[in-house]
Design a protein around this motif. Structure first.
Motif, PDB file in Angstrom:
ATOM      1  N   SER A   8      21.522 -15.687  -6.652  1.00  0.00           N
ATOM      2  CA  SER A   8      20.587 -16.339  -5.456  1.00  0.00           C
ATOM      3  C   SER A   8      19.620 -17.621  -6.109  1.00  0.00           C
ATOM      4  CB  SER A   8      19.226 -15.185  -4.856  1.00  0.00           C
ATOM      5  OG  SER A   8      18.820 -14.969  -6.432  1.00  0.00           O
ATOM      6  N   ASP A   9      19.574 -17.720  -7.239  1.00  0.00           N
ATOM      7  CA  ASP A   9      18.685 -18.501  -8.167  1.00  0.00           C
ATOM      8  C   ASP A   9      20.100 -19.486  -8.342  1.00  0.00           C
ATOM      9  OD1 ASP A   9      19.535 -17.032  -9.995  1.00  0.00           O
ATOM     10  OD2 ASP A   9      18.028 -17.819 -11.030  1.00  0.00           O
ATOM     11  N   ALA A  10      21.034 -19.460  -8.520  1.00  0.00           N
ATOM     12  CA  ALA A  10      22.543 -20.255  -8.957  1.00  0.00           C
ATOM     13  C   ALA A  10      22.474 -21.517  -9.034  1.00  0.00           C
ATOM     14  CB  ALA A  10      23.817 -19.817  -8.615  1.00  0.00           C
ATOM     15  N   THR A  53      19.990 -23.349  -8.834  1.00  0.00           N
ATOM     16  CA  THR A  53      18.253 -24.388  -9.726  1.00  0.00           C
ATOM     17  C   THR A  53      18.285 -24.281 -10.878  1.00  0.00           C
ATOM     18  OG1 THR A  53      17.428 -22.371  -8.730  1.00  0.00           O
ATOM     19  CG2 THR A  53      17.081 -24.677  -8.179  1.00  0.00           C
ATOM     20  N   THR A  54      18.637 -22.950 -11.457  1.00  0.00           N
ATOM     21  CA  THR A  54      19.072 -22.832 -12.751  1.00  0.00           C
ATOM     22  C   THR A  54      20.599 -22.057 -12.984  1.00  0.00           C
ATOM     23  OG1 THR A  54      17.385 -21.333 -12.606  1.00  0.00           O
ATOM     24  CG2 THR A  54      18.598 -20.838 -14.376  1.00  0.00           C
ATOM     25  N   ALA A  82      23.463 -20.426 -13.510  1.00  0.00           N
ATOM     26  CA  ALA A  82      24.418 -19.463 -13.457  1.00  0.00           C
ATOM     27  C   ALA A  82      25.311 -19.011 -14.623  1.00  0.00           C
ATOM     28  CB  ALA A  82      25.933 -18.556 -12.379  1.00  0.00           C
ATOM     29  N   SER A  93      23.853 -25.486 -11.445  1.00  0.00           N
ATOM     30  CA  SER A  93      23.028 -25.982 -10.828  1.00  0.00           C
ATOM     31  C   SER A  93      23.483 -28.064  -9.832  1.00  0.00           C
ATOM     32  CB  SER A  93      21.787 -26.168 -11.196  1.00  0.00           C
ATOM     33  OG  SER A  93      22.236 -27.151 -12.725  1.00  0.00           O
ATOM     34  N   PRO A 132      25.511 -18.756  -3.460  1.00  0.00           N
ATOM     35  CA  PRO A 132      24.245 -17.949  -4.154  1.00  0.00           C
ATOM     36  C   PRO A 132      23.691 -17.336  -3.112  1.00  0.00           C
ATOM     37  CG  PRO A 132      23.907 -20.419  -4.029  1.00  0.00           C
ATOM     38  CD  PRO A 132      25.293 -19.786  -3.670  1.00  0.00           C
ATOM     39  N   THR A 165      21.870 -13.468  -2.048  1.00  0.00           N
ATOM     40  CA  THR A 165      20.192 -12.252  -2.566  1.00  0.00           C
ATOM     41  C   THR A 165      21.464 -11.374  -2.529  1.00  0.00           C
ATOM     42  OG1 THR A 165      19.695 -12.361  -0.541  1.00  0.00           O
ATOM     43  CG2 THR A 165      17.988 -13.704  -2.069  1.00  0.00           C
TER      44      THR A 165
END
Ligand SMILES: *[C@@H]1O[C@H](CO)[C@@H](O)[C@H](O)[C@H]1NC(C)=O
Ligand SMILES: *[C@@H]1O[C@H](CO)[C@@H](O)[C@H](O)[C@H]1NC(C)=O
Ligand SMILES: *[C@@H]1O[C@H](CO)[C@@H](O)[C@H](O)[C@H]1NC(C)=O
Ligand SMILES: *[C@@H]1O[C@H](CO)[C@@H](O)[C@H](O)[C@H]1NC(C)=O
Length: 260
Positions: free
Chosen positions: A62-64, A66-67, A69, A170, A214, A216
């Motif tokens: 889910s955070d791919a 911004t961070t 993967a 990202s 992305p 959850t």
């Protein structure tokens, strides 16, 4: 010197890809697999660019965006022409054929076999020696297509000898490449021993925009990745020869496995 060589290779690769076919759209299309309920961003190559068509999709943590993967869940839908030309297909996780982690897939004996590869030149890619790992979630094969949903762990950063690279989730867009061939690989039972022909059913590079990838539910989906399909490879240990089983773990939904 090294930089120049790499830059030239990248330019050569792009030129090669663009010279044979029109670049396709990087805009993703959301696709939810009905059996697993996994939603992917997908990119499809039309019948006119690759006979039978080709689709690649990815789902990401889910955070791919911004961070970066390190892994993804992939979707490959590739085509077979007939019972002899069952084909192989592949993706480049760096876009170009050279200096990128490559993944090949092909149907054989009721399973879809896969092989990670890497090459610095335009010839048969070497077996990748890094720690990428593929576990299957589902595989389906019929007369005209083979589809694989898989978890690809440690696939977005790669190292081969002293070379390393990555695909950054990202930094949009992500450069990806595809290739597809008519003939089935030679020596198909062991993925690390295959011989393959040139990708005569098309190849290209595209700048993939990420939108729906992305999710959850990503972590929940990875729990479905339980099957390792290794093929039948002979490993010589001293004077004894052992064959590794064709697959381990439960048979995924929709998969057909042939007892060997
Ligand atoms: C996450 O996946 C679910 C199930 O496939 C889907 O219904 C939902 O639309 C997805 N969310 C996003 C933001 O794409
Ligand atoms: C199978 O497909 C290949 C690739 O299109 C073609 O060259 C070959 O002639 C076909 N074989 C048969 C038996 O139809
Ligand atoms: C084979 O699989 C493809 C892709 O899932 C599908 O579009 C096609 O209808 C299937 N063909 C048959 C005969 O079931
Ligand atoms: C990815 O590659 C870029 C360019 O080579 C580099 O700056 C970056 O540190 C790498 N990221 C990771 C996570 O390896």
């Amino acid at each position: 010197m090294r930089f120049c060589a790499n830059a030239f290779a990248a330019v050569a690769a792009v030129t090669l890809f663009l010279s044979t076919s029109v670049a396709q759209s990087g805009t993703p299309v959301a696709y939810t697999d009905p059996d697993t309920d996994i939603t992917f961003d997908t990119w499809t190559v039309s019948e006119t660019l690759s006979k039978g068509g080709f689709t690649f999709g990815i789902a990401l943590p889910s955070d791919a965006l911004t961070t970066d993967a390190s892994e993804f869940i992939g979707y490959l839908l590739c085509s077979s022409q007939n019972t002899t030309s069952t084909g192989w297909c592949g993706v480049s996780l760096g876009g170009t054929m050279t200096n990128s982690l490559l993944l090949l897939a092909y149907p054989h004996g009721g399973s879809i076999l896969t092989s990670f590869r890497y090459t610095t030149g335009y010839h048969m890619p070497d077996v990748y020696t890094g720690n990428a790992e593929l576990t299957q979630i589902s595989s389906t094969i019929n007369a005209t297509h083979y589809a694989l949903i898989f978890r690809c762990s440690n696939c977005l950063q790669w190292t081969q000898g002293s070379a390393s690279g990555n695909a950054s989730t990202s930094t949009s867009p992500m450069n990806l490449g595809w290739a597809q061939a008519f003939p089935a690989p030679g020596n198909p039972s062991c993925p690390s021993d295959i011989t393959i022909h040139y990708h005569d059913n098309g190849h290209n590079i595209w700048a993939a925009t990420l939108k729906n990838a992305p999710n959850t539910s990503y972590t929940d989906w990875t729990a479905m990745a339980k099957t390792t399909v290794k093929g039948r490879c002979s490993t010589k240990t001293g004077s004894t020869t052992t064959a590794t089983p064709a697959s381990s773990g439960p048979v995924p939904a929709g998969a057909t496995t042939t007892p060997k």
